[in-house]
Design an enzyme around this catalytic site. Structure first.
Site, mmCIF file in Angstrom:
data_model
loop_
_atom_site.group_PDB
_atom_site.id
_atom_site.type_symbol
_atom_site.label_atom_id
_atom_site.label_comp_id
_atom_site.label_asym_id
_atom_site.label_seq_id
_atom_site.Cartn_x
_atom_site.Cartn_y
_atom_site.Cartn_z
ATOM 1 N N CYS A 70 0.813 -1.428 0.067
ATOM 2 C CA CYS A 70 0.085 0.172 -0.001
ATOM 3 C C CYS A 70 0.834 1.354 -0.044
ATOM 4 O O CYS A 70 0.220 2.516 -0.210
ATOM 5 C CB CYS A 70 -0.993 0.138 1.239
ATOM 6 N N HIS A 107 -1.060 11.366 15.791
ATOM 7 C CA HIS A 107 -1.633 10.595 14.582
ATOM 8 C C HIS A 107 -0.459 9.617 14.198
ATOM 9 O O HIS A 107 0.646 10.263 13.734
ATOM 10 C CB HIS A 107 -2.192 11.555 13.643
ATOM 11 N N HIS A 110 -4.105 5.060 9.842
ATOM 12 C CA HIS A 110 -5.505 4.392 10.018
ATOM 13 C C HIS A 110 -5.431 2.971 10.139
ATOM 14 O O HIS A 110 -4.309 2.296 9.665
ATOM 15 C CB HIS A 110 -6.081 5.045 8.726
ATOM 16 N N ASP A 114 -8.857 -5.295 6.158
ATOM 17 C CA ASP A 114 -8.355 -6.117 4.903
ATOM 18 C C ASP A 114 -7.227 -6.608 5.364
ATOM 19 O O ASP A 114 -6.583 -6.973 4.231
ATOM 20 C CB ASP A 114 -8.649 -5.120 3.737
ATOM 21 N N ARG A 122 -5.113 -4.513 9.303
ATOM 22 C CA ARG A 122 -4.088 -3.829 8.717
ATOM 23 C C ARG A 122 -3.818 -2.221 9.086
ATOM 24 O O ARG A 122 -4.469 -1.300 8.964
ATOM 25 C CB ARG A 122 -3.875 -3.738 7.027
ATOM 26 N N CYS A 124 -2.158 0.712 9.085
ATOM 27 C CA CYS A 124 -1.431 1.381 7.942
ATOM 28 C C CYS A 124 -0.695 2.620 8.710
ATOM 29 O O CYS A 124 -1.493 3.542 8.849
ATOM 30 C CB CYS A 124 -2.357 1.752 6.718
#
Length: 137
Positions: A70, A107, A110, A114, A122, A124
């Site tokens: 990704c 932060h 996310h 999936d 996941r 990410c």
């Protein structure tokens, strides 16, 4: 209305700006995102612990990292309960689950449902929001 979490590390935005680079501040404190495939930990697979760039909290073990293609580092679980806080993110016309450091509220990225492993998750994560501690033998 759901209460906002209280974080152990509390700093003013001025203090965060002094500690973090402009790009780190943008991602960690303003929920920005680094460009895909640009982060130093995207294709990093050494053994160790990934920590929060802002406060040093241990977040992910290298055993939970996988290649998701990704463009950002991906993990299937956090190192321990409470290390990651989730918050609904409705920005950019999407509904996603934002992940924050449970220690300082920075932060990270996310989490999606999936993932290819048994957890189905996941995480990410922006490379710029992480540091890495190599595992000592």
């Amino acid at each position: 209305m759901k209460e906002q979490p209280t974080y152990q590390v509390q700093k003013s935005e001025t203090e965060w700006r002094k500690q973090l680079s402009e790009e780190e501040y943008y991602v960690l404190r303003e929920a920005g995102t680094e460009r895909p495939h640009s982060g130093k930990f995207n294709l990093h697979f050494e053994e160790g612990i990934y920590t929060c760039k802002a406060c040093g909290e241990e977040l992910f073990g290298s055993d939970s990292k996988f290649e998701s293609h990704c463009g950002w580092p991906s993990f299937d679980k956090s190192i321990a309960k409470g290390k990651i806080v989730e918050r609904l993110d409705k920005s950019h016309g999407m509904m996603r689950m934002e992940i924050l450091c449970g220690n300082c509220g920075s932060h990270l990225g996310h989490v999606f449902t999936d993932g290819p492993t048994a957890t189905g998750l996941r995480y990410c994560v922006n490379s710029i929001s992480l540091e890495f501690k190599e595992e000592k033998e």
